[in-house]
Scaffold this motif. Structure first.
Motif, mmCIF file in Angstrom:
data_model
loop_
_atom_site.group_PDB
_atom_site.id
_atom_site.type_symbol
_atom_site.label_atom_id
_atom_site.label_comp_id
_atom_site.label_asym_id
_atom_site.label_seq_id
_atom_site.Cartn_x
_atom_site.Cartn_y
_atom_site.Cartn_z
ATOM 1 N N LYS A 99 0.878 -1.015 -0.189
ATOM 2 C CA LYS A 99 -0.045 0.016 0.073
ATOM 3 C C LYS A 99 0.730 1.220 -0.062
ATOM 4 C CE LYS A 99 -4.345 -1.831 2.126
ATOM 5 N NZ LYS A 99 -5.045 -2.119 2.972
ATOM 6 N N LYS A 100 2.014 1.132 0.743
ATOM 7 C CA LYS A 100 2.843 2.432 0.992
ATOM 8 C C LYS A 100 3.306 2.779 -0.554
ATOM 9 C CE LYS A 100 5.268 5.143 3.568
ATOM 10 N NZ LYS A 100 5.388 6.416 2.633
ATOM 11 N N LYS A 101 3.937 1.682 -1.221
ATOM 12 C CA LYS A 101 4.646 1.528 -2.426
ATOM 13 C C LYS A 101 3.591 2.438 -3.476
ATOM 14 C CE LYS A 101 6.950 -1.319 -5.666
ATOM 15 N NZ LYS A 101 6.011 -1.734 -6.855
ATOM 16 N N ALA A 102 2.253 1.576 -3.413
ATOM 17 C CA ALA A 102 1.216 2.386 -4.353
ATOM 18 C C ALA A 102 1.169 3.842 -4.161
ATOM 19 C CB ALA A 102 -0.146 1.447 -4.196
ATOM 20 N N PHE A 103 1.104 4.150 -2.756
ATOM 21 C CA PHE A 103 0.742 5.679 -2.461
ATOM 22 C C PHE A 103 2.263 6.614 -2.836
ATOM 23 C CE2 PHE A 103 1.988 8.784 0.886
ATOM 24 C CZ PHE A 103 0.805 9.746 0.636
ATOM 25 N N ASP A 104 3.332 6.017 -2.687
ATOM 26 C CA ASP A 104 4.436 6.613 -3.272
ATOM 27 C C ASP A 104 4.523 6.860 -4.624
ATOM 28 O OD1 ASP A 104 5.305 6.945 -0.479
ATOM 29 O OD2 ASP A 104 6.612 5.130 -0.805
ATOM 30 N N GLU A 105 4.204 5.951 -5.361
ATOM 31 C CA GLU A 105 4.001 5.763 -6.695
ATOM 32 C C GLU A 105 2.784 6.834 -7.076
ATOM 33 O OE1 GLU A 105 3.204 1.936 -8.530
ATOM 34 O OE2 GLU A 105 5.221 1.269 -8.154
ATOM 35 N N TYR A 106 1.749 6.937 -6.543
ATOM 36 C CA TYR A 106 0.647 7.939 -6.766
ATOM 37 C C TYR A 106 1.252 9.315 -6.417
ATOM 38 C CZ TYR A 106 -3.077 11.147 -5.796
ATOM 39 O OH TYR A 106 -3.806 12.064 -5.798
ATOM 40 N N GLN A 107 2.037 9.542 -5.430
ATOM 41 C CA GLN A 107 2.599 10.889 -5.120
ATOM 42 C C GLN A 107 3.569 11.413 -6.206
ATOM 43 O OE1 GLN A 107 1.241 12.804 -3.122
ATOM 44 N NE2 GLN A 107 1.102 12.275 -1.089
ATOM 45 N N ALA A 108 4.380 10.574 -6.549
ATOM 46 C CA ALA A 108 5.343 10.886 -7.879
ATOM 47 C C ALA A 108 4.694 11.149 -9.076
ATOM 48 C CB ALA A 108 6.103 9.813 -7.888
ATOM 49 N N GLN A 109 3.524 10.382 -9.553
ATOM 50 C CA GLN A 109 2.736 10.826 -10.673
ATOM 51 C C GLN A 109 2.143 12.110 -10.515
ATOM 52 O OE1 GLN A 109 2.183 9.203 -13.589
ATOM 53 N NE2 GLN A 109 3.932 8.010 -12.960
ATOM 54 N N ALA A 110 1.368 12.227 -9.334
ATOM 55 C CA ALA A 110 0.549 13.578 -9.109
ATOM 56 C C ALA A 110 1.662 14.694 -9.178
ATOM 57 C CB ALA A 110 0.070 13.390 -7.862
ATOM 58 N N ALA A 111 2.890 14.721 -8.792
ATOM 59 C CA ALA A 111 3.702 15.750 -8.616
ATOM 60 C C ALA A 111 4.053 16.212 -10.232
ATOM 61 C CB ALA A 111 4.748 15.400 -8.014
ATOM 62 N N LYS A 112 4.283 14.807 -11.072
ATOM 63 C CA LYS A 112 4.622 15.063 -12.505
ATOM 64 C C LYS A 112 3.472 15.617 -13.116
ATOM 65 C CE LYS A 112 6.760 11.135 -12.884
ATOM 66 N NZ LYS A 112 7.162 9.959 -13.777
ATOM 67 N N GLU A 113 2.236 15.354 -12.847
ATOM 68 C CA GLU A 113 1.092 15.633 -13.916
ATOM 69 C C GLU A 113 0.017 16.648 -12.766
ATOM 70 O OE1 GLU A 113 -0.509 12.279 -15.976
ATOM 71 O OE2 GLU A 113 1.391 11.543 -16.035
ATOM 72 N N PRO A 114 0.405 17.962 -12.369
ATOM 73 C CA PRO A 114 -0.629 18.478 -11.629
ATOM 74 C C PRO A 114 -2.177 18.846 -12.631
ATOM 75 C CG PRO A 114 1.344 19.911 -12.523
ATOM 76 C CD PRO A 114 1.755 18.325 -12.830
ATOM 77 N N LEU A 115 -1.796 19.033 -13.777
ATOM 78 C CA LEU A 115 -3.229 18.967 -14.289
ATOM 79 C C LEU A 115 -4.044 18.155 -14.369
ATOM 80 C CD1 LEU A 115 -4.127 21.530 -16.376
ATOM 81 C CD2 LEU A 115 -3.430 20.094 -18.092
ATOM 82 N N ALA A 116 -3.301 16.593 -14.246
ATOM 83 C CA ALA A 116 -4.318 15.640 -14.291
ATOM 84 C C ALA A 116 -5.041 15.569 -12.894
ATOM 85 C CB ALA A 116 -3.745 14.390 -14.189
#
Lengths: 560, 110
Positions: free
Chosen positions: A75-92
């Motif tokens: 779960k922590k891994k999935a959360f970290d991946e989401y955070q990284a993606q969200a930082a890269k794509e603020p528009l999304a």
């Protein structure tokens, strides 16, 4: 004549009412100070956390907090991946905020509009019950139907809603409506053993919230349905103040208490988690919560009141009091069928729950199967089909499919309709000939017996294709199968069947006993029934001073 | 002058009215009535319980005519209201003394 404000007992009643109001206001303002803020404007309701895909997977991955969880690392891994993606794509992320808001808005629109359909059922009930009685009581029936809506609504606003849904966010948050997080306190009980909700009195404080008010509108019309059911059993003999008391009782106590247990996140809904009983007690749209509660309350009131004068001859045989307007009866029944398209599909509380298609067709199938059965059965038994029984059969099918409509397939819906159509016929004859309960419109049979059957039918026919994670049970897998939903006896879950059987029976006993005790006492203090003379003359003039059909020759007016 | 009072089937009102028009009868009064003859109505069934409908709906047509055409009027009513089945109704003929037109006060304005 029955002026409630002139008697001593009524002064005591009004003092009690004020005291209750004061207590309720205190509670509601106490609630307003809670951490969760209500959102009356609906601006903060619906953001990226509400953006969900078809499988129910959220766009936003929440940060896991429980480090003892065996899946914590994943779960922590999935959360970290989401955070990284969200930082890269603020528009999304911004877009997801819009998507989440639109999702909630769609569900608001759906829930409100289906609620309006249910509201229209009141017109159906008014026509149906008025048509089924004698002409001399027609105005009385219309007044009962009208006043039922008005007074029960106010009772539900004062405390009914708070009792029923005041703690809904704890175990049964309506995710499609934004979760109503402010409704989070049990007045009696706590956690998974809640007995009575405790927030949202007068719809103030935590109840003054856009999402919560959508829920209120949808649920108050459900309560009204239970309130209308009793009219069919007590009409042609109850006096007006007694009737108002019945409606306030249903709107403030009888309906909300059981409703809290099943729909408000109360103890019955949590039996799966606490006692390992299937998905807990499940009633999708209210065969038991609405219809059996109304039906068995109606039965208790009919017994307290006794049969109408002349209903039973000196030999004890029931006599016919023919319906005065079959046109009203059939029109009313079709309005009810139409309203039921809001009652059942609307109970998803979300247009984004695409099971609504199946629910709509199941509801119709059960209705026609029930009507066909009762018409044919009556044809065989009495040599002639009876249109009023055909209408009762259609309603019986609708009542019975109301609990299982989301969990069964079309074939099961037809079978449920057929069984309900038979139950209603034998129920009417059983009540009239064996129990000698005088039920002018067949409400006990239609709503009581078929409501009970509907909740049990869920435990028999549910096929597991819908309801994964219902009441928090088996979101990942159930009975060893991933995505398995609420499952009945025929598909391998005996515990669900037993839960349904026990729960529906408890519902019947609860509604009957609570009503019987309360109104037996009330009736002893002050009779609920009109005088013998008024009943013979017809209740229209003695109770309201007017006739439904003043120019039909029943009374010659000299006032022109 | 005669008052001719006919109790007939509701669905025969138009036939009788038309026949009377052809005969030149100028005014008539039609009333919804209920009653029974020798058969005392029939049996109906509601939700499995039989009950008797003893008073059946009928229509009553009243006309006042001169003695000269009274027999013709009776014959016309009987012919136009008849189906030959039980329940066709009755015709009563009563003598009357005078009639007055309310608008003018005129006596016997037939």
């Amino acid at each position: 004549m029955h002026d409630i404000f002139r008697t001593r007992s009524s002064r005591t009643i009004s003092r009690t009412v004020w005291l209750v109001l004061l207590i309720c206001i205190t509670f509601s303002f106490g609630g307003a100070l809670a951490a969760q803020q209500a959102d009356p404007a609906g601006i903060a309701t619906g953001d990226k956390t509400n953006a969900v895909d078809a499988g129910g997977n959220a766009f936003v991955v929440a940060e896991p907090t429980d480090k003892a969880d065996p899946d914590y690392a994943a779960k922590k891994k999935a959360f970290d991946e989401y955070q990284a993606q969200a930082a890269k794509e603020p528009l999304a992320v911004k877009l997801a905020d819009s998507v989440g808001h639109v999702r909630i808005a769609t569900n608001f629109g759906w829930t409100l509009n289906t609620g309006y359909l249910v509201l229209f059922m009141q017109a159906g009930f008014a026509l149906l019950t008025c048509g089924l009685v004698r002409k001399k009581n027609a105005a009385h029936l219309m007044m009962l139907n009208f006043a039922a809506y008005v007074f029960a609504f106010l009772a539900y606003y004062v405390c009914g809603y708070a009792f029923q849904f005041g703690a809904v966010a704890i175990n049964a948050a309506p995710a499609g409506l934004g979760g109503t997080p402010t409704l989070n306190h049990f007045l009696i009980g706590s956690g998974q053993w809640g007995f009575l909700g405790g927030k949202g009195f007068f719809l103030s404080g935590p109840g003054y919230d856009a999402g919560s008010n959508v829920l209120t509108l949808f649920e108050v019309v459900f309560m009204e349905t239970a309130g209308y059911i009793i009219v069919g059993s007590i009409c042609e003999r109850i006096n007006f103040w007694g009737f108002l008391l019945c409606e306030v009782f249903v709107g403030a106590l009888l309906y909300p208490i059981f409703g809290c247990w099943v729909w408000g996140g109360g103890w019955m809904s949590q039996l799966g988690a606490t006692m390992n009983l299937g998905h807990g007690y499940v009633d999708f749209a209210g065969s038991s919560v609405v219809h059996a509660v109304g039906g068995f309350c109606a039965m208790a009131l009919a017994i307290v009141l006794g049969p109408r004068l002349g209903k039973y001859g000196p030999d004890g045989k029931p006599r016919a009091f023919p319906a005065h307007n079959i046109v009203f009866v059939v029109t009313g029944t079709f309005i009810l069928l139409f309203g039921w398209m809001g009652f059942n599909p609307g109970s998803t509380l979300a247009a984004t729950d695409l099971r609504i298609g199946v629910i709509a067709i199941n509801t119709n199938l059960a209705a026609v199967a029930g009507a066909a059965t009762s018409i044919v059965l009556w044809y065989f038994m009495f040599g002639k089909p009876d249109i009023s029984m055909g209408c009762n059969g259609m309603l019986a099918g609708l009542v019975a499919i109301t609990a299982p409509c989301a969990f069964v397939g079309p074939n099961a819906a037809v079978i449920i309709g057929i069984i309900a159509g038979a139950i209603v016929c034998f129920g009417v004859l059983f009540n009239e000939r064996v129990l000698k309960v005088d039920d002018p419109c067949g409400a006990v049979s239609v709503h009581g017996y078929c409501g009970w059957f509907g909740a049990v039918a869920l435990g028999i026919f549910a096929d597991g294709t819908y309801g994964a994670g219902w009441n928090g049970i088996g979101p990942a897998s159930y009975l060893g199968k991933a995505g398995q939903g609420v499952t009945g006896l025929l598909h391998g879950d005996t515990s669900q069947f037993l839960t349904q059987l026990g729960g529906a029976t408890l519902c019947a006993i609860y509604a009957f006993a609570f009503t019987f005790v309360v109104f037996k006492v009330v009736n002893a203090v002050r009779p609920l029934r009109v005088s013998k003379e008024a009943e013979i003359e017809g209740l229209d003039l003695p109770e309201f001073g007017m006739l439904a059909y003043p120019e039909s020759g029943d009374e010659v007016s000299a006032a022109v | 002058m005669k008052l001719i009072k006919s109790i007939i089937r509701p669905n025969k009102v138009d036939d009788v009215k038309e026949a009377l028009d052809n005969l030149g009868v100028s005014g008539l009064t039609v009333t919804e009535v209920r009653g029974h003859g020798k058969q005392k109505g029939h049996t109906a069934i509601y939700r499995g319980k039989e009950y008797s409908v003893s008073l059946l709906p009928k229509m009553q047509i009243e006309v006042v005519v001169s003695d000269a055409i009274a027999d013709d009027v009776v014959r016309t009513v009987v012919q136009s209201a008849r189906t030959g089945e039980i329940g066709d109704g009755r015709v009563f003929v009563l003598p009357i003394d005078n009639t007055y037109r309310i608008r003018t006060g005129e006596k016997d304005p037939l």
